[in-house]
Design a protein around this motif. Sequence first.
Motif, PDB file in Angstrom:
ATOM      1  N   LYS A 271       0.870  -1.188   0.000  1.00 35.72           N
ATOM      2  CA  LYS A 271       0.000   0.000   0.000  1.00 35.72           C
ATOM      3  C   LYS A 271       0.899   1.228   0.000  1.00 35.72           C
ATOM      4  CE  LYS A 271      -3.774  -2.240   2.495  1.00 35.72           C
ATOM      5  NZ  LYS A 271      -4.419  -2.367   3.807  1.00 35.72           N
ATOM      6  N   SER A 290      -3.901   9.913   2.886  1.00 34.97           N
ATOM      7  CA  SER A 290      -3.985   8.441   2.942  1.00 34.97           C
ATOM      8  C   SER A 290      -2.905   7.882   3.857  1.00 34.97           C
ATOM      9  CB  SER A 290      -3.800   7.826   1.544  1.00 34.97           C
ATOM     10  OG  SER A 290      -4.804   8.259   0.684  1.00 34.97           O
ATOM     11  N   ASN A 293      -3.737   8.743   7.493  1.00 37.50           N
ATOM     12  CA  ASN A 293      -4.900   7.986   7.989  1.00 37.50           C
ATOM     13  C   ASN A 293      -4.669   6.474   7.961  1.00 37.50           C
ATOM     14  OD1 ASN A 293      -6.109  10.465   8.111  1.00 37.50           O
ATOM     15  ND2 ASN A 293      -7.132  10.281   6.137  1.00 37.50           N
ATOM     16  N   GLN A 295      -4.248   4.512   5.484  1.00 37.12           N
ATOM     17  CA  GLN A 295      -4.759   3.752   4.336  1.00 37.12           C
ATOM     18  C   GLN A 295      -3.582   3.225   3.508  1.00 37.12           C
ATOM     19  OE1 GLN A 295      -7.067   7.275   3.396  1.00 37.12           O
ATOM     20  NE2 GLN A 295      -8.850   5.989   3.019  1.00 37.12           N
ATOM     21  N   THR A 296      -2.475   3.975   3.519  1.00 32.69           N
ATOM     22  CA  THR A 296      -1.221   3.467   2.950  1.00 32.69           C
ATOM     23  C   THR A 296      -0.177   3.541   4.064  1.00 32.69           C
ATOM     24  OG1 THR A 296      -0.572   5.677   2.203  1.00 32.69           O
ATOM     25  CG2 THR A 296      -1.695   4.282   0.585  1.00 32.69           C
TER      26      THR A 296
END
Length: 412
Positions: A271, A290, A293, A295-296
């Motif tokens: 990611k 991202s 947060n 997400q990656t």
Amino acid sequence: MSFKDLQLNRPILRAVAEAGYDNPTLVQEKTIPFVLEKKDIIVSAQTGTGKTAAFALPILKLLFDKQDASKKGKKIKALVVSPTRELAIQIAENFKTYSTYTNLRTAVIYGGTSIEPQKDVLKKGVDILIATPGRLLDLHKQDIINLDYVETLVLDEADLMLDMGFIDDVKKIERLCPEEKQTLLFSATIPYKVEQLALSILNTPKRIEVTQNASTSKNVNQTLYYVPKKNKIELCLHLLRNTIKGNIIIFRRTKFGVDKLEKTLLKNGYKAGSIHGDKSQTARQEALASFKNNQTNILIATDVAARGIDINDLDAVINFDLPNIPETYVHRIGRTARAGKHGIAYSLCSADEKTYVQTIQQLIQIQLDVIEDHPYPLDPKAKKEVHKSPNKSKYKKGRKSEASKKKKKRWY
């Protein structure tokens, strides 16, 4: 020392306390009193030392008494010039946090995004403006911005600003502000050209140096891998699979290199996101959001895009390409091990980067730990790789055939 000892007023102290800060950092302790005394200053401090608050808090205190002008009647009293969009956004967020209990209005403007919404915000009137140089001059030329009332001018990350070629813009902006103003110059390092700029625009400045320019955190474990250039991607994947865990920033020298590595990591199921100067502002903000947060967990970046970005809980930094400027190495690894935490820096060094290692070690006065136990070791006798262009002509440059020397009739 507490923030109360720095003569800040209650609304600002309340906002600072709610933001979770109890005591000022060293740079804040040294800087805030001089700013409140309206002195010009040069501050040499690394990112991560709390220098944004060192100028934001006293500026808000100085402007607090003039905060009640009607919105339309507000004039730009403080101007902060920042080299990158990300940094400008971050500074604006800090000002907004600390000014929660005041009526002071802050705006941020930068290129790479629509100009109209920024014009609308400015027309409503602001007290504090944070800007990147290009967009600031653009809006000034269009008569949207008036700098005649600026009382405090802040030049943040001055060394990066000059490295990016903004010196003429910075001088122009300084001349557009009133002569009678306070100027605060912040720079991670003070090379000769920053010194020259300071001499030309500051008025008997006070100097503040917080930690030596070369200091690297004791909490960063610094490791070095010698690897052939062609095997760097394989070694990077090997380390990500077996050694490096958590949130990671990978630094590359070029935008092309960033894109290439991102594609490879995504193809291998990681990611990853990326930021560099050619990406639109929206794309850069999305990649950053991202990453923040979770997400990656991998962010690939060029130095310019990543300078000054504040990311909490960064576990590791990978120098995929070693920087040719040793101070840049210090900035990069300073992203991890912030606020007393621990982190690891991994540097991948090919034959043509060996001289960079020497200059880095001279600057930081530390011998990097060389890790030899990995699948792609570099032959100690390996020479710098020279890439020949495949399409190179066998003819010498500048030689023309007799036919081409004759005057030809052109169709245009």
